[in-house]
Design a protein around this motif. Structure first.
Motif, PDB file in Angstrom:
ATOM      1  N   VAL A 153       0.869  -1.171   0.000  1.00 37.57           N
ATOM      2  CA  VAL A 153       0.000   0.000   0.000  1.00 37.57           C
ATOM      3  C   VAL A 153       0.906   1.222   0.000  1.00 37.57           C
ATOM      4  N   LEU A 154       0.674   2.106  -0.973  1.00 36.80           N
ATOM      5  CA  LEU A 154       1.381   3.385  -1.010  1.00 36.80           C
ATOM      6  C   LEU A 154       0.438   4.439  -0.463  1.00 36.80           C
ATOM      7  N   LEU A 155       0.888   5.202   0.525  1.00 41.63           N
ATOM      8  CA  LEU A 155       0.074   6.216   1.186  1.00 41.63           C
ATOM      9  C   LEU A 155       0.764   7.564   1.061  1.00 41.63           C
ATOM     10  N   GLN A 156       0.040   8.542   0.532  1.00 40.93           N
ATOM     11  CA  GLN A 156       0.640   9.850   0.277  1.00 40.93           C
ATOM     12  C   GLN A 156       0.979  10.579   1.569  1.00 40.93           C
ATOM     13  N   THR A 157       2.137  11.246   1.577  1.00 43.08           N
ATOM     14  CA  THR A 157       2.558  12.123   2.662  1.00 43.08           C
ATOM     15  C   THR A 157       2.948  13.468   2.063  1.00 43.08           C
ATOM     16  N   LYS A 158       3.297  14.419   2.907  1.00 40.58           N
ATOM     17  CA  LYS A 158       3.723  15.720   2.392  1.00 40.58           C
ATOM     18  C   LYS A 158       5.025  15.616   1.614  1.00 40.58           C
ATOM     19  N   ALA A 159       5.912  14.726   2.046  1.00 38.93           N
ATOM     20  CA  ALA A 159       7.203  14.582   1.364  1.00 38.93           C
ATOM     21  C   ALA A 159       7.104  13.697   0.131  1.00 38.93           C
ATOM     22  N   GLY A 160       6.182  12.748   0.124  1.00 37.59           N
ATOM     23  CA  GLY A 160       6.087  11.795  -0.973  1.00 37.59           C
ATOM     24  C   GLY A 160       5.082  10.712  -0.655  1.00 37.59           C
ATOM     25  N   TYR A 161       5.571   9.527  -0.242  1.00 35.94           N
ATOM     26  CA  TYR A 161       4.657   8.457   0.158  1.00 35.94           C
ATOM     27  C   TYR A 161       5.354   7.488   1.105  1.00 35.94           C
ATOM     28  N   VAL A 162       4.512   6.738   1.841  1.00 34.05           N
ATOM     29  CA  VAL A 162       4.970   5.616   2.645  1.00 34.05           C
ATOM     30  C   VAL A 162       4.527   4.344   1.942  1.00 34.05           C
ATOM     31  N   ASP A 163       5.451   3.399   1.780  1.00 36.13           N
ATOM     32  CA  ASP A 163       5.166   2.110   1.160  1.00 36.13           C
ATOM     33  C   ASP A 163       5.110   1.046   2.259  1.00 36.13           C
ATOM     34  N   PHE A 164       3.936   0.448   2.430  1.00 34.04           N
ATOM     35  CA  PHE A 164       3.751  -0.653   3.372  1.00 34.04           C
ATOM     36  C   PHE A 164       3.827  -1.945   2.562  1.00 34.04           C
ATOM     37  N   ASP A 165       4.905  -2.669   2.683  1.00 33.97           N
ATOM     38  CA  ASP A 165       5.152  -3.868   1.876  1.00 33.97           C
ATOM     39  C   ASP A 165       5.032  -5.094   2.771  1.00 33.97           C
ATOM     40  N   ARG A 166       3.887  -5.791   2.669  1.00 34.09           N
ATOM     41  CA  ARG A 166       3.631  -6.957   3.523  1.00 34.09           C
ATOM     42  C   ARG A 166       3.792  -8.248   2.726  1.00 34.09           C
ATOM     43  N   ILE A 167       4.436  -9.228   3.345  1.00 38.25           N
ATOM     44  CA  ILE A 167       4.633 -10.536   2.723  1.00 38.25           C
ATOM     45  C   ILE A 167       4.037 -11.600   3.641  1.00 38.25           C
ATOM     46  N   ILE A 168       3.281 -12.526   3.051  1.00 37.28           N
ATOM     47  CA  ILE A 168       2.687 -13.635   3.786  1.00 37.28           C
ATOM     48  C   ILE A 168       3.470 -14.907   3.488  1.00 37.28           C
ATOM     49  N   ALA A 169       3.988 -15.534   4.530  1.00 36.16           N
ATOM     50  CA  ALA A 169       4.638 -16.846   4.381  1.00 36.16           C
ATOM     51  C   ALA A 169       3.557 -17.903   4.583  1.00 36.16           C
ATOM     52  N   GLY A 170       2.856 -18.255   3.497  1.00 31.59           N
ATOM     53  CA  GLY A 170       1.682 -19.113   3.580  1.00 31.59           C
ATOM     54  C   GLY A 170       1.935 -20.454   4.235  1.00 31.59           C
ATOM     55  N   TYR A 171       3.138 -20.990   4.068  1.00 31.41           N
ATOM     56  CA  TYR A 171       3.422 -22.309   4.633  1.00 31.41           C
ATOM     57  C   TYR A 171       3.441 -22.297   6.155  1.00 31.41           C
ATOM     58  N   LEU A 172       3.487 -21.109   6.773  1.00 30.64           N
ATOM     59  CA  LEU A 172       3.488 -21.010   8.234  1.00 30.64           C
ATOM     60  C   LEU A 172       2.088 -20.811   8.815  1.00 30.64           C
TER      61      LEU A 172
END
Length: 198
Positions: A153-172
């Protein structure tokens, strides 16, 4: 089940905290850089000096601005907090990683001063599917990359954006692996107050 994890993450209220909790200190009075709440001061968590070229400095630092209570609220283990690879060249990304206690989910939060248009171009070039959204009044993009277990998810900020990069380890995960972007908007909403007006 992952759905239970997301719901619990939004409602849990814990005391204590991780390794960084003891290094919370009051913010200075320089409101142009510091938020109006305590930040983490452990030396290993501090961001690098920025060297931006014709871009604003990045104010929000995910490793020192997101407190342990918020990390627990979103279902992650504060003791796993660590700085990941920061970019500090002609543009900046300040990065921090967290894991859930069972290691089934990891999230890297990157706060930068590239524009949303630049973020869109980057992911479009990589063949990602992009869904425009608004989260807490901010422009956002939900990004499904070619990596099937990853959601950004990219979320806009005053400077640019925050990138929330989530990974799911499905085997766990005990049971079916959830849809990769399930619950991530609620996760971002929980962190928005720590970004403040930046």
């Amino acid at each position: 089940m992952a759905t239970t994890l997301v719901v619990a993450a939004c409602t849990a209220d814990h005391d204590g905290g991780g390794a960084a909790a003891s290094s919370v200190a009051a913010a200075t009075s320089n409101s142009a850089i510091h938020p109006p709440f305590p930040t983490l001061t452990a030396p290993s968590l501090q961001p690098p000096k920025q060297q931006n070229e014709n871009r604003p400095d990045v104010a929000f630092d995910p490793c020192t601005w997101i407190d342990d209570h918020t990390v627990q609220k979103i279902g992650y283990d504060p003791s796993t907090r660590k700085r990941s690879i920061d970019i500090h060249a002609e543009y900046t990304f300040l990065s921090c990683e967290f894991l859930t206690a069972d290691k089934a989910y990891s999230i890297e939060i990157l706060s930068g001063n590239r524009t949303m248009d630049e973020g869109r171009q980057k992911f479009t070039t990589d063949g990602a599917q992009i869904e425009d959204a608004t989260i807490e009044g901010r422009a956002a993009m939900i990004v499904r990359t070619k990596t099937p277990e990853s959601c950004d998810v990219l979320l806009q900020t005053k400077a640019g954006y925050v990138d929330f990069d989530r990974i799911i380890a499905g085997y766990l995960i005990d049971g079916p692996t959830p849809e990769r972007c399930s619950g991530i908007v609620d996760l971002v909403r929980s962190i928005v107050p720590r970004i403040g007006n930046y």
